[in-house]
Design an enzyme around this catalytic site. Sequence first.
Site, PDB file in Angstrom:
ATOM      1  N   LYS A  14       0.828  -1.209   0.000  1.00 24.40           N
ATOM      2  CA  LYS A  14       0.000   0.000   0.000  1.00 24.40           C
ATOM      3  C   LYS A  14       0.867   1.265   0.000  1.00 24.40           C
ATOM      4  CE  LYS A  14      -2.130  -1.145   3.866  1.00 24.40           C
ATOM      5  NZ  LYS A  14      -1.588  -2.466   4.235  1.00 24.40           N
ATOM      6  N   ARG A  89      -9.781   0.314   8.884  1.00 25.63           N
ATOM      7  CA  ARG A  89      -9.297  -1.028   9.207  1.00 25.63           C
ATOM      8  C   ARG A  89     -10.314  -1.817  10.025  1.00 25.63           C
ATOM      9  NH1 ARG A  89      -3.535  -0.118   8.805  1.00 25.63           N
ATOM     10  NH2 ARG A  89      -2.267  -1.888   9.439  1.00 25.63           N
ATOM     11  N   ARG A 128      12.101  -6.615   4.779  1.00 29.68           N
ATOM     12  CA  ARG A 128      12.237  -5.158   4.884  1.00 29.68           C
ATOM     13  C   ARG A 128      12.603  -4.722   6.299  1.00 29.68           C
ATOM     14  NH1 ARG A 128       5.879  -3.015   4.728  1.00 29.68           N
ATOM     15  NH2 ARG A 128       5.487  -3.328   6.945  1.00 29.68           N
ATOM     16  N   ARG A 134      11.284  -0.792  11.832  1.00 31.02           N
ATOM     17  CA  ARG A 134      10.038  -0.919  12.586  1.00 31.02           C
ATOM     18  C   ARG A 134      10.092  -2.106  13.531  1.00 31.02           C
ATOM     19  NH1 ARG A 134       5.048  -0.381   8.426  1.00 31.02           N
ATOM     20  NH2 ARG A 134       4.095  -1.556  10.143  1.00 31.02           N
ATOM     21  N   ARG A 146      -0.501  -9.435  13.061  1.00 35.09           N
ATOM     22  CA  ARG A 146      -1.007  -8.345  12.213  1.00 35.09           C
ATOM     23  C   ARG A 146      -1.844  -8.911  11.071  1.00 35.09           C
ATOM     24  NH1 ARG A 146       4.607  -5.828  11.111  1.00 35.09           N
ATOM     25  NH2 ARG A 146       3.582  -4.599   9.490  1.00 35.09           N
TER      26      ARG A 146
HETATM   27  N1  LIG Z   1      -6.612   2.334  10.949  1.00 28.54           N
HETATM   28  C1  LIG Z   1      -5.938   1.830  12.006  1.00 28.54           C
HETATM   29  N2  LIG Z   1      -6.617   1.366  13.083  1.00 28.54           N
HETATM   30  C2  LIG Z   1      -5.971   0.875  14.152  1.00 28.54           C
HETATM   31  N3  LIG Z   1      -4.638   0.781  14.232  1.00 28.54           N
HETATM   32  C3  LIG Z   1      -3.903   1.229  13.194  1.00 28.54           C
HETATM   33  C4  LIG Z   1      -4.519   1.779  12.021  1.00 28.54           C
HETATM   34  N4  LIG Z   1      -3.553   2.146  11.152  1.00 28.54           N
HETATM   35  C5  LIG Z   1      -2.382   1.823  11.736  1.00 28.54           C
HETATM   36  N5  LIG Z   1      -2.584   1.288  12.961  1.00 28.54           N
HETATM   37  C6  LIG Z   1      -1.526   0.813  13.900  1.00 28.54           C
HETATM   38  O1  LIG Z   1      -0.252   1.043  13.324  1.00 28.54           O
HETATM   39  C7  LIG Z   1       0.419  -0.201  13.019  1.00 28.54           C
HETATM   40  C8  LIG Z   1       1.182  -0.068  11.700  1.00 28.54           C
HETATM   41  O2  LIG Z   1       0.288   0.237  10.659  1.00 28.54           O
HETATM   42  P1  LIG Z   1       0.783   0.275   9.132  1.00 28.54           P
HETATM   43  O3  LIG Z   1       1.931   1.171   8.985  1.00 28.54           O
HETATM   44  O4  LIG Z   1      -0.418   0.543   8.292  1.00 28.54           O
HETATM   45  O5  LIG Z   1       1.377  -1.151   8.920  1.00 28.54           O
HETATM   46  P2  LIG Z   1       1.038  -2.493   8.216  1.00 28.54           P
HETATM   47  O6  LIG Z   1      -0.074  -2.279   7.230  1.00 28.54           O
HETATM   48  O7  LIG Z   1       2.351  -2.851   7.591  1.00 28.54           O
HETATM   49  O8  LIG Z   1       0.674  -3.414   9.366  1.00 28.54           O
HETATM   50  C9  LIG Z   1      -0.712  -1.236  13.019  1.00 28.54           C
HETATM   51  O9  LIG Z   1      -0.259  -2.547  13.305  1.00 28.54           O
HETATM   52  C10 LIG Z   1      -1.614  -0.687  14.129  1.00 28.54           C
HETATM   53  O10 LIG Z   1      -1.101  -0.957  15.405  1.00 28.54           O
END
Ligand SMILES: Nc1ncnc2c1ncn2[C@@H]1O[C@H](COP(=O)(O)OP(=O)(O)O)[C@@H](O)[C@H]1O
Length: 194
Positions: A14, A89, A128, A134, A146
């Site tokens: 994404k 999400r 990565r 991270r 996740r």
């Molecule tokens: N819309 C969301 N709702 C709840 N938690 C979120 C949301 N977006 C991000 N997070 C938090 O941030 C973390 C990292 O998100 P993101 O960078 O989108 O990583 P990825 O899609 O690689 O898991 C998630 O695992 C969660 O803890």
Amino acid sequence: MYNLILFGPPGSGKGTQAQLLVDKHDFLHISTGDMFREELSRNTPLGQEARSYMDAGHLVPDEVTIAMLRKRVDQHPDVTGIIFDGFPRTDPQAAALNDLMREKDTQINALILLDVDVDTIVQRILGRAATSGRADDLKEDVIRTRYRNFVNYTSPVYDFYDELGLARRVDGTLTPEAVAAEIDAIIGEGLQND
Ligand SMILES: Nc1ncnc2c1ncn2[C@@H]1O[C@H](COP(=O)(O)OP(=O)(O)O)[C@@H](O)[C@H]1O
């Protein structure tokens, strides 16, 4: 205004696709994950609150996430479009986004699922981890948590938009360029219909 949700499990590409779209169109990119990481790096109260959830691979509570997202959208009243990356999400987040779009007299034009299988995801994210810096990319069990959260809480959001006729699926295991070409085609259809 053209508003797009980039949707898919962690590591589905994404962020990569969002960057390509920002380079090409004049869209605002909103990544809730990036926003949380920014808060974390500045050690704000919001960042401190989000940290424990993120490190464990859990979702940050809806209230907190929705308030943060809403504020960011409000800060940019004159954009030509928004790419939502990592939001919504959960079903409550999708409902909140719907309300927000309606308030702004606009709408979501499409949701694009970047479809990638779990084994590819684990390999990509572990790969990565060295460069992403991270904490949540380092451990396979956190990555799998996740992914499970995506299946359990996030994938229903696809059906929400599918019922509105707005959900599209792209094979996320293709090269970034091939995925971008498919996304461009979907955006092209939407822009013609405006
Ligand atoms: N819309 C969301 N709702 C709840 N938690 C979120 C949301 N977006 C991000 N997070 C938090 O941030 C973390 C990292 O998100 P993101 O960078 O989108 O990583 P990825 O899609 O690689 O898991 C998630 O695992 C969660 O803890």
